[in-house]
Motif scaffolding. Structure first.
Motif, mmCIF file in Angstrom:
data_model
loop_
_atom_site.group_PDB
_atom_site.id
_atom_site.type_symbol
_atom_site.label_atom_id
_atom_site.label_comp_id
_atom_site.label_asym_id
_atom_site.label_seq_id
_atom_site.Cartn_x
_atom_site.Cartn_y
_atom_site.Cartn_z
ATOM 1 N N TYR A 155 9.830 -19.754 -7.904
ATOM 2 C CA TYR A 155 10.524 -18.784 -7.071
ATOM 3 C C TYR A 155 11.558 -19.529 -6.246
ATOM 4 O O TYR A 155 11.288 -20.029 -5.166
ATOM 5 C CB TYR A 155 9.523 -18.054 -6.162
ATOM 6 C CG TYR A 155 10.137 -16.945 -5.344
ATOM 7 C CD1 TYR A 155 10.813 -15.892 -5.943
ATOM 8 C CD2 TYR A 155 10.009 -16.951 -3.950
ATOM 9 C CE1 TYR A 155 11.368 -14.876 -5.196
ATOM 10 C CE2 TYR A 155 10.556 -15.936 -3.188
ATOM 11 C CZ TYR A 155 11.236 -14.903 -3.812
ATOM 12 O OH TYR A 155 11.788 -13.885 -3.058
ATOM 13 N N ASP A 157 15.985 -19.675 -5.099
ATOM 14 C CA ASP A 157 16.984 -18.716 -4.626
ATOM 15 C C ASP A 157 17.582 -17.894 -5.763
ATOM 16 O O ASP A 157 17.750 -16.674 -5.648
ATOM 17 C CB ASP A 157 18.101 -19.449 -3.873
ATOM 18 C CG ASP A 157 17.636 -20.000 -2.530
ATOM 19 O OD1 ASP A 157 16.566 -19.565 -2.056
ATOM 20 O OD2 ASP A 157 18.334 -20.865 -1.973
ATOM 21 N N GLU A 160 15.147 -15.367 -6.955
ATOM 22 C CA GLU A 160 15.056 -14.273 -5.978
ATOM 23 C C GLU A 160 16.207 -13.289 -6.157
ATOM 24 O O GLU A 160 16.003 -12.063 -6.145
ATOM 25 C CB GLU A 160 15.066 -14.814 -4.552
ATOM 26 C CG GLU A 160 15.004 -13.717 -3.497
ATOM 27 C CD GLU A 160 15.101 -14.247 -2.080
ATOM 28 O OE1 GLU A 160 15.723 -13.576 -1.245
ATOM 29 O OE2 GLU A 160 14.567 -15.340 -1.820
ATOM 30 N N SER A 161 17.412 -13.809 -6.337
ATOM 31 C CA SER A 161 18.575 -12.929 -6.519
ATOM 32 C C SER A 161 18.424 -12.077 -7.776
ATOM 33 O O SER A 161 18.712 -10.871 -7.766
ATOM 34 C CB SER A 161 19.855 -13.767 -6.602
ATOM 35 O OG SER A 161 20.090 -14.459 -5.396
ATOM 36 N N ARG A 164 15.888 -9.353 -7.193
ATOM 37 C CA ARG A 164 16.437 -8.253 -6.398
ATOM 38 C C ARG A 164 17.299 -7.329 -7.251
ATOM 39 O O ARG A 164 17.351 -6.112 -7.014
ATOM 40 C CB ARG A 164 17.261 -8.814 -5.239
ATOM 41 C CG ARG A 164 16.431 -9.462 -4.140
ATOM 42 C CD ARG A 164 17.294 -9.876 -2.959
ATOM 43 N NE ARG A 164 16.499 -10.528 -1.933
ATOM 44 C CZ ARG A 164 15.764 -9.880 -1.023
ATOM 45 N NH1 ARG A 164 15.730 -8.563 -1.039
ATOM 46 N NH2 ARG A 164 15.071 -10.547 -0.133
ATOM 47 N N VAL A 207 5.468 -12.746 -6.950
ATOM 48 C CA VAL A 207 6.531 -12.019 -6.261
ATOM 49 C C VAL A 207 7.096 -10.971 -7.221
ATOM 50 O O VAL A 207 7.410 -11.283 -8.366
ATOM 51 C CB VAL A 207 7.670 -12.953 -5.799
ATOM 52 C CG1 VAL A 207 8.662 -12.188 -4.918
ATOM 53 C CG2 VAL A 207 7.121 -14.160 -5.053
ATOM 54 N N ILE A 212 8.633 -8.654 -2.539
ATOM 55 C CA ILE A 212 9.695 -9.640 -2.316
ATOM 56 C C ILE A 212 10.021 -9.832 -0.833
ATOM 57 O O ILE A 212 10.348 -10.941 -0.402
ATOM 58 C CB ILE A 212 10.976 -9.261 -3.113
ATOM 59 C CG1 ILE A 212 11.971 -10.438 -3.090
ATOM 60 C CG2 ILE A 212 11.588 -7.967 -2.592
ATOM 61 C CD1 ILE A 212 13.140 -10.237 -4.033
ATOM 62 N N TYR A 215 8.176 -12.646 0.948
ATOM 63 C CA TYR A 215 8.489 -14.033 0.621
ATOM 64 C C TYR A 215 9.953 -14.403 0.800
ATOM 65 O O TYR A 215 10.374 -15.466 0.400
ATOM 66 C CB TYR A 215 8.063 -14.309 -0.827
ATOM 67 C CG TYR A 215 6.599 -14.072 -1.088
ATOM 68 C CD1 TYR A 215 5.641 -14.938 -0.573
ATOM 69 C CD2 TYR A 215 6.182 -12.954 -1.799
ATOM 70 C CE1 TYR A 215 4.284 -14.702 -0.789
ATOM 71 C CE2 TYR A 215 4.822 -12.716 -2.019
ATOM 72 C CZ TYR A 215 3.889 -13.598 -1.514
ATOM 73 O OH TYR A 215 2.561 -13.370 -1.730
ATOM 74 N N THR A 216 10.714 -13.530 1.447
ATOM 75 C CA THR A 216 12.148 -13.757 1.582
ATOM 76 C C THR A 216 12.458 -15.079 2.280
ATOM 77 O O THR A 216 13.410 -15.786 1.923
ATOM 78 C CB THR A 216 12.815 -12.617 2.362
ATOM 79 O OG1 THR A 216 12.636 -11.403 1.618
ATOM 80 C CG2 THR A 216 14.300 -12.858 2.552
#
Length: 218
Positions: A155, A157, A160-161, A164, A207, A212, A215-216
């Protein structure tokens, strides 16, 4: 996290003979002594993902998992092994293991992913054992509007993007943010004669779109 190279191993063995304390992150090197190994167990990680896939598909269906063609790292390959083993033991899901290069360009990965998905059109879930290929599949999904669910280990960046955006559906995070502090602490304890654990498995966390926000800030 060591490079599995004979010269690196020899230098580390020399250091240990001089009394240097070594903490390995992610994986040890053969025949190199160390104070502690801090890692995420790959077999357990793979089994965790298998249970996630069973939750998505039920007891039947098809899933794709990648394997590196070269430069294999045991810690990464064990994720695939644990995944296949758990699904074979606990479900009737068909697993398609596909070879991919450990490094690839956008153009090469796009062509290879297209070929893989064409070869296994019934597989709507893909498990990628490392984030590089998770992001390659996410880019393919965005570009070609592929109807697949993507699960990836790590996990970061970029993951994560993509999560999202709905390009990656699930990320299995490692608690690597704790490894540095733990490693320094274990070295300090060892130098002062205090007991330290030989192996520490820091586990994983899932996640997804629902979790999400938790865990941001990781």
């Amino acid at each position: 996290s060591p490079i599995n190279d004979p010269q690196v191993s020899q230098k580390l063995r020399t250091l240990t003979q001089m009394g240097t304390k070594i903490v390995f992150l992610n994986a040890p090197l053969d025949n190199v002594g160390y104070t502690t190994l801090i890692y995420t167990d790959g077999i357990t990680t793979g089994a965790t993902v298998a249970k996630l896939v069973m939750g998505i598909l039920g007891n039947t269906g098809e899933v794709i998992v990648n394997s590196w063609n070269e430069a294999q790292l045991a810690v990464v390959e064990n994720r695939r092994i644990g995944f296949v083993r758990e699904l074979s033991k606990s479900s009737s899901i068909t697993v398609h293991e596909v070879g991919v290069p450990s490094k690839s360009s956008d153009e090469e990965s796009d062509a290879l992913i297209g070929s893989i998905l064409n070869q296994y059109p019934g597989a709507k879930v893909v498990f990628l054992t490392n984030f590089d290929w998770g992001l390659f599949f996410a880019n393919y999904k965005k570009k070609h509007h592929a109807d697949i669910q993507i699960i990836v280990v790590d996990y970061i960046d970029e993951v994560e993007s993509a999560l999202r955006e709905g390009l990656i559906n699930y990320a299995i995070g490692q608690r690597a943010y704790s490894w540095g502090t733990m490693g320094i602490g274990f070295i300090d304890d060892s130098l002062h004669g205090r007991p330290v654990p030989k192996v520490v498995d820091t586990g994983t966390y899932e996640v997804n779109q629902q979790t999400i926000k938790i865990y941001t800030d990781f």
